[in-house]
Design a protein around this motif. Structure first.
Motif, PDB file in Angstrom:
ATOM      1  N   LEU C  61       6.823 -45.725 -25.440  1.00 19.67           N
ATOM      2  CA  LEU C  61       7.836 -44.889 -24.777  1.00 19.67           C
ATOM      3  C   LEU C  61       8.750 -44.204 -25.785  1.00 19.67           C
ATOM      4  O   LEU C  61       9.162 -43.054 -25.572  1.00 19.67           O
ATOM      5  N   ARG C  62       9.055 -44.918 -26.870  1.00 19.59           N
ATOM      6  CA  ARG C  62       9.920 -44.305 -27.901  1.00 19.59           C
ATOM      7  C   ARG C  62       9.255 -43.070 -28.493  1.00 19.59           C
ATOM      8  O   ARG C  62       9.911 -42.146 -28.956  1.00 19.59           O
ATOM      9  N   ASN C  63       7.927 -43.063 -28.470  1.00 19.74           N
ATOM     10  CA  ASN C  63       7.184 -41.937 -29.023  1.00 19.74           C
ATOM     11  C   ASN C  63       6.607 -41.009 -27.955  1.00 19.74           C
ATOM     12  O   ASN C  63       5.650 -40.293 -28.204  1.00 19.74           O
ATOM     13  N   THR C  64       7.197 -41.067 -26.787  1.00 20.72           N
ATOM     14  CA  THR C  64       6.759 -40.202 -25.688  1.00 20.72           C
ATOM     15  C   THR C  64       7.859 -39.205 -25.361  1.00 20.72           C
ATOM     16  O   THR C  64       8.996 -39.591 -25.087  1.00 20.72           O
ATOM     17  N   ASP C  65       7.510 -37.938 -25.396  1.00 16.17           N
ATOM     18  CA  ASP C  65       8.473 -36.910 -24.994  1.00 16.17           C
ATOM     19  C   ASP C  65       8.443 -36.706 -23.486  1.00 16.17           C
ATOM     20  O   ASP C  65       9.474 -36.520 -22.845  1.00 16.17           O
ATOM     21  N   VAL C  66       7.236 -36.707 -22.941  1.00  8.39           N
ATOM     22  CA  VAL C  66       7.080 -36.501 -21.495  1.00  8.39           C
ATOM     23  C   VAL C  66       6.031 -37.494 -20.984  1.00  8.39           C
ATOM     24  O   VAL C  66       4.944 -37.600 -21.552  1.00  8.39           O
ATOM     25  N   LEU C  67       6.396 -38.182 -19.919  1.00  7.43           N
ATOM     26  CA  LEU C  67       5.487 -39.123 -19.272  1.00  7.43           C
ATOM     27  C   LEU C  67       5.036 -38.512 -17.949  1.00  7.43           C
ATOM     28  O   LEU C  67       5.862 -37.981 -17.209  1.00  7.43           O
ATOM     29  N   THR C  68       3.708 -38.548 -17.685  1.00 10.25           N
ATOM     30  CA  THR C  68       3.256 -38.134 -16.352  1.00 10.25           C
ATOM     31  C   THR C  68       2.771 -39.370 -15.610  1.00 10.25           C
ATOM     32  O   THR C  68       2.288 -40.328 -16.231  1.00 10.25           O
ATOM     33  N   TRP C  69       2.889 -39.364 -14.299  1.00  6.44           N
ATOM     34  CA  TRP C  69       2.655 -40.576 -13.507  1.00  6.44           C
ATOM     35  C   TRP C  69       1.800 -40.272 -12.283  1.00  6.44           C
ATOM     36  O   TRP C  69       2.159 -39.441 -11.456  1.00  6.44           O
ATOM     37  N   TRP C  70       0.660 -40.964 -12.223  1.00 10.93           N
ATOM     38  CA  TRP C  70      -0.137 -40.930 -10.998  1.00 10.93           C
ATOM     39  C   TRP C  70      -0.423 -42.357 -10.561  1.00 10.93           C
ATOM     40  O   TRP C  70      -0.931 -43.172 -11.348  1.00 10.93           O
ATOM     41  N   GLY C  71      -0.097 -42.694  -9.342  1.00 11.72           N
ATOM     42  CA  GLY C  71      -0.406 -43.999  -8.779  1.00 11.72           C
ATOM     43  C   GLY C  71      -0.541 -43.868  -7.279  1.00 11.72           C
ATOM     44  O   GLY C  71      -0.053 -42.911  -6.687  1.00 11.72           O
ATOM     45  N   HIS C  72      -1.233 -44.820  -6.671  1.00 11.19           N
ATOM     46  CA  HIS C  72      -1.396 -44.763  -5.223  1.00 11.19           C
ATOM     47  C   HIS C  72      -1.598 -46.149  -4.623  1.00 11.19           C
ATOM     48  O   HIS C  72      -0.857 -46.566  -3.747  1.00 11.19           O
ATOM     49  N   ALA C  73      -2.617 -46.859  -5.137  1.00  6.66           N
ATOM     50  CA  ALA C  73      -3.043 -48.085  -4.467  1.00  6.66           C
ATOM     51  C   ALA C  73      -2.262 -49.308  -4.914  1.00  6.66           C
ATOM     52  O   ALA C  73      -2.240 -50.318  -4.214  1.00  6.66           O
ATOM     53  N   ALA C  74      -1.635 -49.243  -6.074  1.00  4.45           N
ATOM     54  CA  ALA C  74      -1.129 -50.466  -6.685  1.00  4.45           C
ATOM     55  C   ALA C  74       0.312 -50.324  -7.177  1.00  4.45           C
ATOM     56  O   ALA C  74       0.695 -50.919  -8.188  1.00  4.45           O
ATOM     57  N   HIS C  75       1.110 -49.573  -6.447  1.00  3.86           N
ATOM     58  CA  HIS C  75       2.505 -49.401  -6.864  1.00  3.86           C
ATOM     59  C   HIS C  75       3.197 -50.751  -7.072  1.00  3.86           C
ATOM     60  O   HIS C  75       3.982 -50.926  -8.007  1.00  3.86           O
ATOM     61  N   SER C  76       2.880 -51.692  -6.193  1.00  4.58           N
ATOM     62  CA  SER C  76       3.608 -52.973  -6.242  1.00  4.58           C
ATOM     63  C   SER C  76       3.208 -53.808  -7.450  1.00  4.58           C
ATOM     64  O   SER C  76       3.909 -54.757  -7.813  1.00  4.58           O
ATOM     65  N   GLU C  77       2.083 -53.472  -8.083  1.00  6.20           N
ATOM     66  CA  GLU C  77       1.655 -54.244  -9.250  1.00  6.20           C
ATOM     67  C   GLU C  77       2.341 -53.799 -10.544  1.00  6.20           C
ATOM     68  O   GLU C  77       2.187 -54.439 -11.585  1.00  6.20           O
ATOM     69  N   VAL C  78       3.061 -52.703 -10.488  1.00  4.44           N
ATOM     70  CA  VAL C  78       3.799 -52.266 -11.678  1.00  4.44           C
ATOM     71  C   VAL C  78       5.004 -53.196 -11.841  1.00  4.44           C
ATOM     72  O   VAL C  78       5.834 -53.320 -10.932  1.00  4.44           O
ATOM     73  N   GLU C  79       5.094 -53.810 -13.007  1.00  5.10           N
ATOM     74  CA  GLU C  79       6.151 -54.801 -13.226  1.00  5.10           C
ATOM     75  C   GLU C  79       7.535 -54.157 -13.262  1.00  5.10           C
ATOM     76  O   GLU C  79       7.723 -53.109 -13.879  1.00  5.10           O
ATOM     77  N   ASP C  80       8.489 -54.850 -12.657  1.00  7.00           N
ATOM     78  CA  ASP C  80       9.845 -54.314 -12.585  1.00  7.00           C
ATOM     79  C   ASP C  80      10.445 -54.064 -13.974  1.00  7.00           C
ATOM     80  O   ASP C  80      11.173 -53.085 -14.165  1.00  7.00           O
ATOM     81  N   ARG C  81      10.130 -54.947 -14.926  1.00 10.28           N
ATOM     82  CA  ARG C  81      10.744 -54.755 -16.258  1.00 10.28           C
ATOM     83  C   ARG C  81      10.215 -53.471 -16.919  1.00 10.28           C
ATOM     84  O   ARG C  81      10.913 -52.826 -17.699  1.00 10.28           O
ATOM     85  N   ILE C  82       8.974 -53.098 -16.591  1.00  7.61           N
ATOM     86  CA  ILE C  82       8.449 -51.847 -17.147  1.00  7.61           C
ATOM     87  C   ILE C  82       9.105 -50.658 -16.441  1.00  7.61           C
ATOM     88  O   ILE C  82       9.426 -49.642 -17.069  1.00  7.61           O
ATOM     89  N   VAL C  83       9.324 -50.801 -15.166  1.00  8.27           N
ATOM     90  CA  VAL C  83      10.026 -49.741 -14.419  1.00  8.27           C
ATOM     91  C   VAL C  83      11.425 -49.538 -14.994  1.00  8.27           C
ATOM     92  O   VAL C  83      11.857 -48.398 -15.220  1.00  8.27           O
TER      93      VAL C  83
END
Lengths: 250, 250, 250, 250
Positions: C61-83
């Motif tokens: 993330l420190r080396n990311t200028d722009v993040l793109t995000w696609w998700g659908h089936a597994a939103h709940s599996e993304v860990e809160d600390r990463i969010v």
């Protein structure tokens, strides 16, 4: 590719008041343009009220990416047709940066759709500008706040539409606060109003002020160009099959 | 306390085109005012272009909480001084609701600071208006969407500042979509632009349209009143002790 | 200096549904990254849910200028600390582009402060996207409108804060309209939500869609960086002389 | 029909610090509720952290038009499920007014999608609040400015999304300025953040402050109610004829 800036100056008080000409012997516009031209990405020229078409011919505007505007004493002398021309160019994509008493310029009031009134006091008091969003392009390289030792005070209420973004707010020694750096988008064009810049103080010689203006020029450069029109998309050009109903007044 | 509404009608096409006078024998303004007057909280009167001062005298405006505006054929005949007067009253707190081809009215363009251009087609096609925020005051009592069987089409790009709120967007049978209900605050006044209302269709007779207008009147009624000015708050009136620096151009 | 993009893909349906893997054999993220990497100003990498820390480590993330995000089936599996980590990086300046069913991603709902709910229908119907402001950076190079032959429908009301800018609105063959391209600023970061991108259609292979994403990446790249904190500016650091009054709970 | 207000108080410092209990012997919430109940249009009750479900049961919230929130010492003790409940009710239409250190409350940060950080100093210095739009409902009856003799200072940058409207900005004796009254709409609900209200000063006893809160309650009362959901509008319910294309992952 340079950003082509036209620095517009009313250039009236510099010729009438020694206090002003002492500070800005070549005019305030020259001071601003000189500062901008120190940036290798910017190429700034000047235009003034006393030139034919106030220096803002169709050709000049067509070749302007960002226009900056300072006026105070002679707003009413700016011809309406030139104001219309600048207005159209902003909607087409030209950036516009308006300084200080330019709040009362025809072009600013026309773009705001508002009266742009405010409270004022000319006492040479201290102004301290606070950065509301340090991540904004216009605030890059600035500290948390910077001070202008002597400025005219502007106070709320400031008669503007609620801004897209408030980049700076000012604290005045005399007791007022003011939204002193605000942005708007109008059509394809981006606008920044910057409060400081009274002609009897050396504001435009100050490094932080020059940095704000450079940042604002880079922020306001055109993202694109669009010529607005009101075309009729006729029934024969409709994207889905249509059966016409009713009569027409056209 | 009633909400005092002045329904302004250009009243030109109703006198020229049989298709229009068949639908609105007393004028579109009368149809709108009659609908509003069915609401016990509203008291609506009419004013038209052909009256002295277009029916919008200082006294009429002083006693108007919300002004509604329909015009199409004769925007240029509206006197600039009346436009200035209406503009000042909006900034002071009067609500303003602009219908359909009023997008091209002097008062709307002046308040928007924009050209308000758009794409159009007169085919009597179906328009379906979708509610973007069902919790908004202007959407109360409406279903998720409602349809107008025959309307003129307006298409994007619509030359307006980004709205404070987008209340409705429209789907057109011919393939376009449009931001058809948008709000703005300008000074103390609240504005609502509502896209439908072409004169050759019975739009203003439709219950859902009348409900939107009633809701909009209630939403746009003045929250307060403010007379804008640009006072000098002199050094002797400063709220904190000040020492004057620099000279003055005033 | 390249714009460093991290293309995040949930990468679940591509492994489960033949209809999806036929369209995106290396995953939707690879399709998006490949398209971005055709632009000499952009350098795109991928990260997926199944990687440690979902591929979104502090260093990535420190080396990311722009993040793109696609998700659908597994939103709940993304860990809160990463969010939380992504959220903090956006406020610090990282751009974020969220596609389609990402409206329901934890990170999008967290940044919006809203539920981001909407109406939907999976019928492979035609979507026509209209450009609301052709001068906007994200619309550069696009025609007045473009069509996606088969897409899932999303309908209003869309549970989002009123956008800073509405860049696109969509017309659907089934009768709906939708605000399909909207921008926000959150802290130092810029956000763009783009509606299309259903996994059972070849949307991300379409030239116009790829152009929108490239434009959005360039628009969303950081204007600056700011690390937010809540410092105490002590009495000894005050900018004006102060006498302390009252007691303290700190 | 009264506006039903629930005044939520953390009620911790009032029990721990004599300086606070001397000012607010029955708690700050009681002081606020008493002031509101002097208005015949308002009926205010209290709820506190130490009550079951923090006094914010489903039933209480269902019968609350506007919730006010003061917290400082115990933000982390507010249960997440109650925060979710309040959040959902705001999106459904309940108004929310957040005071002072409530900027750091879970519910405010959740609604803002931001960190809501700011600079602070507890010196009991003078705060002067300027009205940016005297026509706004929340500013009715106020003079151009009002002063709070002793307050905690909050300084920019304030980590919030750009507000829908800036109603007040503050001047502090120590040299800072701050956006101290800002509004937002979130779903069907309206939000107002009001900066003043430190527990060691008699701020909530001050007439102007009480007037702001009364005005804000009237402004924030629900315009409507909407229960958000994400319904599937099936192919059989489509408003225009459709032929299904592609496969489904649902």
């Amino acid at each position: 590719m340079h950003i082509r800036v036209t620095v517009w100056g009313e250039y009236v008080h510099e010729k009438k008041h020694k206090a002003v000409s002492d500070l800005y012997p070549k005019g305030m516009h020259s001071c601003i343009a000189d500062a901008l031209n120190q940036d290798p990405d910017i190429r700034a020229s000047c235009a003034t009220l006393d030139q034919p078409e106030h220096g803002l011919t169709e050709e000049v505007l067509r070749n302007t990416d960002v226009l900056t505007w300072w006026g105070h004493a002679a707003h009413s002398e700016v011809e309406d047709r030139i104001v219309e021309r600048v207005h159209a160019r902003v909607l087409e994509g030209m950036g516009l940066i308006v300084f200080h008493s330019g709040h009362n310029a025809k072009i600013f009031k026309k773009l705001m759709g508002h009266n742009c009134k405010l409270v004022w006091r000319e006492a040479g008091e201290k102004e301290r500008l606070w950065v509301c969003n340090p991540g904004h392009a216009i605030a890059q390289g600035l500290p948390t706040y910077f001070e202008i030792e002597h400025e005219e005070m502007y106070g709320e209420p400031f008669g503007i539409p609620n801004p897209d973004e408030v980049v700076f707010i000012s604290w005045f020694a005399g007791g007022e606060a003011f939204r002193s750096g605000v942005t708007y988008r109008r059509g394809a064009g981006k606008l920044f109003y910057f409060r400081p810049g009274h002609e009897t103080y050396p504001t435009f010689h100050q490094k932080e002020v020059q940095l704000v203006i450079k940042n604002a020029v880079k922020w306001a450069k055109p993202e694109g160009h669009f010529t607005w029109s009101s075309p009729n998309r006729g029934i024969d050009q409709s994207l889905e099959p249509l059966t016409v109903h009713g009569s027409s007044v056209h």
